[in-house]
Design an enzyme around this catalytic site. Structure first.
Site, mmCIF file in Angstrom:
data_model
loop_
_atom_site.group_PDB
_atom_site.id
_atom_site.type_symbol
_atom_site.label_atom_id
_atom_site.label_comp_id
_atom_site.label_asym_id
_atom_site.label_seq_id
_atom_site.Cartn_x
_atom_site.Cartn_y
_atom_site.Cartn_z
ATOM 1 C CG ASP A 107 -6.932 12.544 -20.586
ATOM 2 O OD1 ASP A 107 -7.060 13.559 -20.402
ATOM 3 O OD2 ASP A 107 -6.111 11.769 -21.014
ATOM 4 N N GLY A 110 -2.096 11.975 -18.053
ATOM 5 C CA GLY A 110 -0.911 12.639 -18.653
ATOM 6 C C GLY A 110 -1.139 14.220 -18.466
ATOM 7 C CG ASP A 156 -12.858 16.224 -23.807
ATOM 8 O OD1 ASP A 156 -11.865 16.126 -24.305
ATOM 9 O OD2 ASP A 156 -12.558 17.006 -22.592
ATOM 10 C CB CYS A 210 -33.158 21.563 -23.158
ATOM 11 S SG CYS A 210 -33.109 23.289 -22.280
ATOM 12 C CG HIS A 226 -29.995 25.765 -22.231
ATOM 13 N ND1 HIS A 226 -30.701 25.685 -23.505
ATOM 14 C CD2 HIS A 226 -28.807 26.787 -22.922
ATOM 15 C CE1 HIS A 226 -30.326 26.472 -24.487
ATOM 16 N NE2 HIS A 226 -29.263 27.052 -24.217
ATOM 17 C CD GLN A 244 0.845 15.202 -26.910
ATOM 18 O OE1 GLN A 244 0.742 16.214 -27.227
ATOM 19 N NE2 GLN A 244 -0.200 14.576 -26.065
ATOM 20 C CB CYS A 249 -35.645 25.873 -23.448
ATOM 21 S SG CYS A 249 -34.159 26.640 -23.454
ATOM 22 N N GLY A 293 -2.325 17.608 -27.155
ATOM 23 C CA GLY A 293 -1.304 18.635 -27.354
ATOM 24 C C GLY A 293 -1.945 20.147 -28.009
ATOM 25 C CB CYS A 345 -33.631 25.112 -26.825
ATOM 26 S SG CYS A 345 -32.790 23.926 -25.872
#
Ligand SMILES: CC1(C)O[C@H]2[C@@H](O1)[C@@]1(COC(C)(C)O1)O[C@@H]2CNc1nc2cc3nc(N)[nH]c(=O)c3cc2[nH]1
Ligand SMILES: [Zn+2]
Length: 371
Positions: free
Chosen positions: A92, A95, A265, A305, A334, A188, A308, A215, A303
């Protein structure tokens, strides 16, 4: 440079499955990007991130400039080498953080004066300085330097600000970035559809390889965020990636995918994990709950993972109550696996032509209390 192809499109909504290619590997979209603000996805190693299936993570210009300093990162050959991450990085532009975290002094056409939230030292960011920092970091996807206007804001201010953000985007584009980096423009316009159209059209004229919707996710009501995100996504070129910044819950991501958004994200999976709030295929679970003390069940029986497959709810509750660092690590594994698997399953549903059914089924499951 980045390439993007659309592999499949849903017939009933704007959802699509795509493939982004960069010099650091392939990114299959829709994609969720774990946040690694200061050069680490909190509590996890790169190998653990590879195992979860992360193909791209976020870094942040503002934070890395303040600490350890972009010169230090450049000294180690850039952020990939510094943190030993061999896949993609999106940074990023600073800003958002300058406007949300720093002690803001002055905004002018040239850039923004601010004081560090760490030690109060004075700094100045301009489009060119943001680009120079991101060039030193060596990220694969660079975000334009923009102003993320707070919510709510006066329409007259939002209108003026988006014009400056476009001028800043042009200055970013005129700055020569490292050959392997690609620059995204950030739309924006606040919560005003007419201003969103102006901002999108101006940025499309500048012709970026991808576009972010900025925004939003700044405290506005969710239905309003959906309305503006959906409207703005449809303004953006179909043949380029669309990135909705800072979003969101699993529900927000499924809805965002149906709007035709490819990249997401959010700090939620990592931040909630550290606060014992876990996402499961049967709704949210607070692993602190006293009634879980003797539960031999995994967090989520659906799950696969590492957490788990190896640990019980009772053990994870104990670790959390004891303040063990391992609790945050296992919970983060997880939650990130949940988010990354969710978007992977969404991609498969789009390719198989049953995304709407998948989305509606997931939305029902996500909001059960059945844990
Ligand atoms: C500061 C921190 C960690 O980032 C999260 C989270 O807190 C928090 C704070 O309040 C909630 C809303 C709950 O989420 O907002 C962040 C997630 N929303 C978001 N991230 C963004 C990043 C952005 N970057 C740029 N360059 N431009 C943007 O317009 C932009 C908009 C954004 N919206
Ligand atoms: Zn799991």
């Amino acid at each position: 440079m980045l390439s993007f192809v659309v592999d499949a499109k849903d017939k009933n909504c704007s959802a699509r499955a795509g493939t982004i290619k960069t010099t650091h590997g392939i990114i299959e979209t829709p994609i969720f990007m774990p946040v690694g603000t200061v050069g680490s996805v909190k509590t996890l190693t790169p190998d653990e991130l590879y195992e979860i299936g992360a193909t791209i993570i976020l870094g942040n210009t503002y934070h890395l400039h303040l600490r350890p300093g972009d010169d230090i990162v450049a000294h180690f050959g850039g952020l990939h080498r510094f943190m030993n991450w061999k896949r993609n990085i999106l940074t990023d532009s600073g800003g958002f953080q300058v406007f949300s975290l720093a002690d803001l002094n002055k905004i002018t056409e040239d850039g923004v004066e601010f004081k560090s939230h760490i030690d109060g030292s004075k700094h100045f960011f301009s489009p060119e300085i943001s680009m120079e920092i991101q060039k030193k970091l060596g990220s694969d996807i660079v975000m334009a330097f923009d102003e993320c206007v707070p919510y709510p804001s006066e329409k007259s201010y939002v209108a003026k600000s988006l014009e400056r953000t476009t001028r800043w985007a042009k200055r970013c584009k005129e700055y020569s970035l490292d050959y392997h980096q690609s620059l995204f423009g950030i739309v924006q316009g606040g919560v005003f559809k007419d201003l969103r159209k102006i901002s999108a059209d101006q940025l499309i004229d500048l012709d970026f390889p991808g576009y972010a919707i900025g925004g939003l996710s700044v405290g506005e009501e969710i239905p309003l965020m959906y309305e503006i995100a959906e409207y703005t996504a449809q303004l953006l070129p179909e043949e380029k990636p669309r990135y909705l910044m800072g979003v969101g819950t699993p529900e927000d991501i499924l809805n965002g995918i149906s709007f035709g958004i490819d990249m997401f994200d959010c700090v939620m999976p990592t931040r909630n994990a550290r606060n014992a709030l876990l996402f499961t295929s049967e709704g949210r679970l607070s692993i602190k709950r006293a009634d879980l003390a003797k539960s031999d069940d995994p967090i989520d029986k659906n799950c696969d993972c590492y957490t788990c497959r190896n640990f019980s709810r009772g053990y994870l509750r104990h670790l959390y109550k004891a303040g063990e660092i391992l609790a945050m690590r296992l919970n983060t594994i997880h939650n990130l696996h949940f988010y990354i698997s969710l978007v992977k399953s969404a991609r498969n549903a789009i390719i198989n032509g049953n995304f709407e059914a998948f989305k509606n089924d997931m939305l029902l499951k996500l909001n059960q209390g059945g844990n």
